[in-house]
Design an enzyme around this catalytic site. Sequence first.
Site: not given
Length: 387
Positions: A299, A347, A359
């Site tokens: 990420c 994240h 993402h």
Amino acid sequence: MASHRKSRPAGTRVAGIRTPALATAALTSVALLSQSANAAPAADGKPSLEEVEKKVDDLYRQAESATEKYNAAKEKTTQQRKSVDTLLDDVAKRTQKLNEEREQLGSFAAAQYRTGAAAPDTATFLLADSPQDYFDQTQLMGRLTSRQKSAVDDYFTEQSATMKKRQEASKSLQTLTETQSSLQTAKSTVQKKLSDARELLSKLTAEEKARLAAIQKKKEEEAAQKAAELAKQQAAEEKAKAEAAAQQDQSGSSSTDSGSTSTSDSSYATKAEKALAFARAQIGKPYVWGATGPDSYDCSGLTQAAWKAAGVSLPRTTYDQVNAGTTVSLTDAQPGDLIFFYDDISHVGIYIGNGMMIHAPKPGAYVREESVYYGGESIIHSVVRPA
């Protein structure tokens, strides 16, 4: 007079038909069983489907959190290794210079001895820890030339500096070893969590996997609805801002400050467009923990690479990226902003507008567009504008 009729069993009217109590009870039982089929553990102790789903999601999240710790340790290890290499190179050069100066001093002492101008114990000189130690043991200093005295001073100065560098290098090596240990621990944690998740999923039947996919689809639909609501809210706010700006223009009261802000917004939008163009080009590439491209990403690796394409340097980890800009509210989010998730900030995605983001979701998945509410509103930590 009281009626002697037997009272009818209570029933439930369904679509105009009175259902006998026994049938009603049966229907109720079926409904309850249907509702709890996924939640309650099976009689054989096997976890329910929802429990499996929650456990797998938790494992993936723990793996992603460990991935960010791995990324931080890896970056730190790289920096420390460079520092250690520089120190070791410096120590090696200093040691070489020290040896050359030792040889020069030895030749001075030997020359003094040959001419009878010095005491014969040259070993005392060469093994002394400091000039004063040597001077206390001999009278040689009085018979040395100024050039020789300078050489003695240089030798012991270099010896002291070399010893300090060696100690510094030793300490840095120890720190590097500790960081490498942290790196290995994080790596092992990631691998263990992923292995556990794969093992849980492997035990599901084809029917259970299909039901799990249906549950996930429902969640995605709910997330999409929330994203649509956010997009509608943002559109209303943008409209209000545009109307306010129009009224300001009409009144001729627009200030220099607003012009400056407009220029700033335009500059950010230009950079954000480049970052998003890069991110879109990565859609479909796999999530791989610790990866920074070009074939796969995790990420924070994706967001770092996307903004790098726009000429903005972001730190490697989510923990650092969250501090690399200005925090804004979700309703004020603009395309290009970074959306962070979970309390541990493990994240991140890049906002594209209308409640959506790009993402790298988790192991086993691919870079994709998804609602910022993919895991529910409660997991959204913050929004940061990086440039």
